[in-house]
Motif scaffolding. Structure first.
Motif, PDB file in Angstrom:
ATOM      1  N   ARG A   1      37.624 -50.780   8.889  1.00  0.00           N
ATOM      2  CA  ARG A   1      36.238 -50.303   8.965  1.00  0.00           C
ATOM      3  C   ARG A   1      35.251 -51.414   8.610  1.00  0.00           C
ATOM      4  O   ARG A   1      34.197 -51.550   9.238  1.00  0.00           O
ATOM      5  CB  ARG A   1      36.044 -49.110   8.032  1.00  0.00           C
TER       6      ARG A   1
ATOM      7  N   LEU B   1      32.285 -52.751  11.048  1.00  0.00           N
ATOM      8  CA  LEU B   1      30.876 -52.789  10.653  1.00  0.00           C
ATOM      9  C   LEU B   1      30.332 -54.222  10.682  1.00  0.00           C
ATOM     10  O   LEU B   1      29.171 -54.445  11.045  1.00  0.00           O
ATOM     11  CB  LEU B   1      30.712 -52.181   9.254  1.00  0.00           C
TER      12      LEU B   1
ATOM     13  N   PHE C   1      29.587 -54.991  14.227  1.00  0.00           N
ATOM     14  CA  PHE C   1      28.343 -54.331  14.605  1.00  0.00           C
ATOM     15  C   PHE C   1      27.136 -55.136  14.127  1.00  0.00           C
ATOM     16  O   PHE C   1      26.181 -55.379  14.878  1.00  0.00           O
ATOM     17  CB  PHE C   1      28.303 -52.927  14.004  1.00  0.00           C
TER      18      PHE C   1
ATOM     19  N   LEU D   1      30.658 -48.152  17.763  1.00  0.00           N
ATOM     20  CA  LEU D   1      30.900 -47.655  16.408  1.00  0.00           C
ATOM     21  C   LEU D   1      31.827 -46.450  16.415  1.00  0.00           C
ATOM     22  O   LEU D   1      32.826 -46.403  15.680  1.00  0.00           O
ATOM     23  CB  LEU D   1      29.578 -47.285  15.734  1.00  0.00           C
TER      24      LEU D   1
END
Length: 210
Positions: free
Chosen positions: A67, A71, A74, A121
């Motif tokens: 995760r 992120l 992103f 996402l």
């Protein structure tokens, strides 16, 4: 290839590969191509690599570390988009003749950016989460985990990206076909390269922690 690396060192490398592939994918996603009479966004060329790395991260390092990489990817993609738009807005000298081409390639509408970010996402996080859930259910069936997680992740990715990005610009039937073909294309791609995914996961699991 991995013999002289620790899991920590390889994790850093996978972060770099994942982030680079994501930024590349969002540059090439603005173009579509014909695939046996079906239309697909060019992002499918590299997105399967992103999901393979995602599988390795989730399988070896767990959901939380996967995760964090998702992120980070992103965030770095957002930084790239901001930089693209700043450079597009800056006045070019008269001898620079490629301003329009530069803007077309690196510029993007708000709608496509929203579609890309939302799809990425949701799809990436679901892919990683499914890997972990299926591992708890049955740790032996790596093939099932990789393919099912990709099918769920890519399915949601395709639905979100294509509906947000293209709804209203083409018939609903064409959108549904595009979603189905894109999700199946990426899933079949991962099935084909599964032996490589398995080798990488096996090698990484055997590395020392530090």
């Amino acid at each position: 290839m991995f013999e002289n690396l620790s899991k920590t060192e390889l994790y850093a490398m996978l972060c770099g590969v994942f982030t680079a592939c994501l930024i590349i994918s969002n540059i090439i996603a603005g173009k579509t191509f014909d695939f046996f009479s079906f239309t697909l966004p060019c992002g499918v060329v590299i997105f399967p690599v992103i999901y393979i790395v995602n599988d390795v991260l989730a399988e070896v390092y767990g959901y939380e570390k996967a995760r964090k990489v998702i992120l980070l990817g992103f965030l770095m993609n957002l930084v790239a988009v901001i930089c693209y738009n700043i450079t597009i807005m800056l006045p070019a000298p008269v001898f620079f003749e490629n301003s329009d081409a530069y803007s077309i390639v690196l510029g993007s509408t708000f709608r496509l950016l929203l579609a890309s970010f939302a799809a990425y996402l949701v799809g990436s996080l679901v892919n990683a989460k499914m890997m972990v859930i299926l591992k708890k259910w049955n740790e032996e069936k790596l093939f099932v985990r990789c393919i099912v997680s990709t099918l769920f992740g890519e399915g949601l990715d395709a639905i979100i990206f294509i509906f947000i990005g293209f709804f209203g610009t083409m018939p609903l039937e064409a959108l549904l076909v595009m979603i189905l073909v894109q999700a199946l294309f990426k899933t079949i791609y991962e099935i084909i390269v599964y032996p490589l995914t398995k080798i990488v996961i096996t090698k990484v699991k055997g590395l020392p922690e530090i």
